[in-house]
Design an enzyme around this catalytic site. Structure first.
Site, PDB file in Angstrom:
ATOM      1  N   TYR A  95      25.705  -3.271  41.572  1.00  0.00           N
ATOM      2  CA  TYR A  95      24.686  -2.350  42.116  1.00  0.00           C
ATOM      3  C   TYR A  95      24.400  -2.690  43.582  1.00  0.00           C
ATOM      4  O   TYR A  95      24.347  -1.792  44.431  1.00  0.00           O
ATOM      5  CB  TYR A  95      23.414  -2.469  41.266  1.00  0.00           C
ATOM      6  CG  TYR A  95      22.236  -1.630  41.716  1.00  0.00           C
ATOM      7  CD1 TYR A  95      22.154  -0.278  41.398  1.00  0.00           C
ATOM      8  CD2 TYR A  95      21.205  -2.197  42.458  1.00  0.00           C
ATOM      9  CE1 TYR A  95      21.072   0.486  41.793  1.00  0.00           C
ATOM     10  CE2 TYR A  95      20.112  -1.438  42.867  1.00  0.00           C
ATOM     11  CZ  TYR A  95      20.054  -0.101  42.523  1.00  0.00           C
ATOM     12  OH  TYR A  95      18.970   0.658  42.928  1.00  0.00           O
ATOM     13  N   LYS A 110      25.021  -0.264  46.816  1.00  0.00           N
ATOM     14  CA  LYS A 110      23.956   0.141  47.747  1.00  0.00           C
ATOM     15  C   LYS A 110      24.263  -0.339  49.173  1.00  0.00           C
ATOM     16  O   LYS A 110      23.971   0.367  50.144  1.00  0.00           O
ATOM     17  CB  LYS A 110      22.603  -0.385  47.269  1.00  0.00           C
ATOM     18  CG  LYS A 110      22.114   0.266  45.972  1.00  0.00           C
ATOM     19  CD  LYS A 110      21.971   1.782  46.080  1.00  0.00           C
ATOM     20  CE  LYS A 110      21.262   2.388  44.877  1.00  0.00           C
ATOM     21  NZ  LYS A 110      21.186   3.851  44.919  1.00  0.00           N
TER      22      LYS A 110
HETATM   23  P1  NDP Z   1      16.020   6.875  36.968  1.00  0.00           P
HETATM   24  O1  NDP Z   1      16.870   6.178  35.967  1.00  0.00           O
HETATM   25  O2  NDP Z   1      14.637   7.268  36.597  1.00  0.00           O
HETATM   26  O3  NDP Z   1      16.775   8.155  37.507  1.00  0.00           O
HETATM   27  C1  NDP Z   1      18.149   8.127  37.781  1.00  0.00           C
HETATM   28  C2  NDP Z   1      18.628   9.545  37.903  1.00  0.00           C
HETATM   29  O4  NDP Z   1      20.031   9.533  38.207  1.00  0.00           O
HETATM   30  C3  NDP Z   1      18.445  10.334  36.624  1.00  0.00           C
HETATM   31  O5  NDP Z   1      17.851  11.570  36.951  1.00  0.00           O
HETATM   32  C4  NDP Z   1      19.858  10.529  36.095  1.00  0.00           C
HETATM   33  O6  NDP Z   1      19.952  11.814  35.487  1.00  0.00           O
HETATM   34  C5  NDP Z   1      20.659  10.498  37.379  1.00  0.00           C
HETATM   35  N1  NDP Z   1      22.056  10.154  37.159  1.00  0.00           N
HETATM   36  C6  NDP Z   1      22.573   9.013  36.667  1.00  0.00           C
HETATM   37  N2  NDP Z   1      23.909   9.109  36.592  1.00  0.00           N
HETATM   38  C7  NDP Z   1      24.238  10.351  37.047  1.00  0.00           C
HETATM   39  C8  NDP Z   1      25.450  11.055  37.205  1.00  0.00           C
HETATM   40  N3  NDP Z   1      26.642  10.515  36.883  1.00  0.00           N
HETATM   41  N4  NDP Z   1      25.405  12.303  37.708  1.00  0.00           N
HETATM   42  C9  NDP Z   1      24.235  12.866  38.042  1.00  0.00           C
HETATM   43  N5  NDP Z   1      23.050  12.271  37.911  1.00  0.00           N
HETATM   44  C10 NDP Z   1      23.058  11.014  37.406  1.00  0.00           C
HETATM   45  O7  NDP Z   1      16.018   5.924  38.248  1.00  0.00           O
HETATM   46  P2  NDP Z   1      15.122   5.905  39.587  1.00  0.00           P
HETATM   47  O8  NDP Z   1      14.386   7.157  39.760  1.00  0.00           O
HETATM   48  O9  NDP Z   1      14.395   4.633  39.606  1.00  0.00           O
HETATM   49  O10 NDP Z   1      16.267   5.767  40.677  1.00  0.00           O
HETATM   50  C11 NDP Z   1      16.615   6.832  41.547  1.00  0.00           C
HETATM   51  C12 NDP Z   1      17.420   6.248  42.699  1.00  0.00           C
HETATM   52  O11 NDP Z   1      16.596   5.314  43.408  1.00  0.00           O
HETATM   53  C13 NDP Z   1      18.666   5.483  42.275  1.00  0.00           C
HETATM   54  O12 NDP Z   1      19.700   5.720  43.199  1.00  0.00           O
HETATM   55  C14 NDP Z   1      18.222   4.038  42.359  1.00  0.00           C
HETATM   56  O13 NDP Z   1      19.300   3.160  42.574  1.00  0.00           O
HETATM   57  C15 NDP Z   1      17.307   4.109  43.577  1.00  0.00           C
HETATM   58  N6  NDP Z   1      16.365   3.015  43.681  1.00  0.00           N
HETATM   59  C16 NDP Z   1      15.396   2.839  42.726  1.00  0.00           C
HETATM   60  C17 NDP Z   1      14.517   1.794  42.850  1.00  0.00           C
HETATM   61  C18 NDP Z   1      13.440   1.564  41.852  1.00  0.00           C
HETATM   62  O14 NDP Z   1      12.776   0.509  41.935  1.00  0.00           O
HETATM   63  N7  NDP Z   1      13.199   2.481  40.918  1.00  0.00           N
HETATM   64  C19 NDP Z   1      14.580   0.849  43.965  1.00  0.00           C
HETATM   65  C20 NDP Z   1      15.624   1.136  44.911  1.00  0.00           C
HETATM   66  C21 NDP Z   1      16.475   2.186  44.769  1.00  0.00           C
HETATM   67  P3  NDP Z   1      20.842  12.184  34.210  1.00  0.00           P
HETATM   68  O15 NDP Z   1      20.939  10.970  33.349  1.00  0.00           O
HETATM   69  O16 NDP Z   1      20.069  13.315  33.571  1.00  0.00           O
HETATM   70  O17 NDP Z   1      22.142  12.642  34.773  1.00  0.00           O
END
Ligand code: NDP
Length: 263
Positions: A167, A171
């Site tokens: 991961y 990033k």
């Molecule tokens: P969530 O798990 O709540 O959301 C992740 C989203 O990504 C879901 O909506 C999921 O939708 C989607 N997703 C995953 N795989 C796929 C795919 N192959 N195609 C399309 N959509 C996909 O995580 P967060 O909201 O916490 O994270 C959102 C972003 O923020 C990520 O990139 C994460 O790395 C980044 N981030 C988060 C942090 C945190 O502390 N929360 C900190 C730093 C960065 P579905 O499964 O329906 O496809």
């Protein structure tokens, strides 16, 4: 005194007339970003694999007076990205803002990861954003009015912690790709920037952040708090709107001071 509508502070973040597409909008940060962009006036295309959740989000945006459309998308599939972008343009008539937010993570010792884990994490967090930006930029060129690409990176692009090797690498790649694509797309007025959040409470991590280990982690963050999705709104609207029109290749860190700390 000028009225609110003449005050640049009220209009500079306005997204009326813009179309925004958000990946990973079915939960967490992406879901929240879709609501924020719609509230700022954008017509929003919300995408993810769990379409039922997207329909609920679209209903919520419509109920508050916004414009939104749900489209299924797996960001690891280039043909799915092409189909989704073409449908978004056909539905909305333009394409101005892309938020590359879809992401997955895993936590285990570096010796325990296998190649399938690596491929899934890199394909979603890094290759997905690469393919989406390439395909979106090609389509933005045809409108000749520029655009804004916003990549959701992480403070783990800059610092390391245990268990999240693939991961963190994804990033770090995304943050560097942001600068690389900004360099080459600036001539077309397509801006490419990143947001690097610290720990934001969402479905991805709420179990861990709520645990005793989460409490320990919190004590090492200078602000002594985790963020919430709304903590990122200022950075999102700055990068999406004309307020950030001279910004490209930038990365905005929103982390309660975590990167300042060596703990
Ligand atoms: P969530 O798990 O709540 O959301 C992740 C989203 O990504 C879901 O909506 C999921 O939708 C989607 N997703 C995953 N795989 C796929 C795919 N192959 N195609 C399309 N959509 C996909 O995580 P967060 O909201 O916490 O994270 C959102 C972003 O923020 C990520 O990139 C994460 O790395 C980044 N981030 C988060 C942090 C945190 O502390 N929360 C900190 C730093 C960065 P579905 O499964 O329906 O496809």
């Amino acid at each position: 005194m000028s009225s609110p509508s003449h005050n640049p502070a009220f209009t500079i973040f306005d997204l009326t007339g813009r179309t925004a597409l958000v990946t990973g909008a079915s939960s967490g940060i992406g879901r929240h970003f879709a609501l924020t962009l719609a509230a700022a006036g954008a017509e929003v295309v919300v995408t993810a694999r769990r379409v039922d959740r997207l329909h609920a989000l679209v209903a919520e945006i419509h109920a508050s007076g916004g414009k939104a459309h749900a489209m299924a998308l797996d960001v690891t599939q280039r043909t799915a990205i092409q189909t989704c972008l073409d449908a978004a343009i056909q539905t909305c008539g333009s394409l101005d803002i892309i938020v590359n937010n879809a992401g997955i993570s895993d936590t285990k010792n570096v010796l325990k990861y296998n190649d399938d884990d690596w491929d899934a994490i890199l394909d979603t967090n890094l290759k997905g954003a690469w393919m989406m930006t390439q395909e979106a930029a090609q389509r933005m060129l045809t409108f000749d009015r520029g655009g804004s690409i916003i990549n959701v990176s992480s403070i783990l692009a800059r610092r390391v912690t245990g268990g999240v090797g693939p991961y963190s690498a994804a990033k770090a790649g995304l943050s560097h790709l942001t600068r690389s694509m900004a360099l080459e797309l600036a001539r077309y007025a397509i801006r490419v920037n990143a947001i690097a959040p610290g720990y934001i409470v969402t479905e991805l991590n709420e179990e861990f952040l709520g645990s005793a280990a989460g409490d320990q982690l919190k004590s090492r963050i200078p602000s002594r708090s985790f963020g919430e999705a709304a903590s990122l709104d200022g950075a999102l609207l700055l990068l999406a709107s004309d307020a950030g029109r001279y910004m490209t290749g930038a990365e905005i860190v929103v982390d309660g001071g975590h990167l300042c700390s060596s703990l």
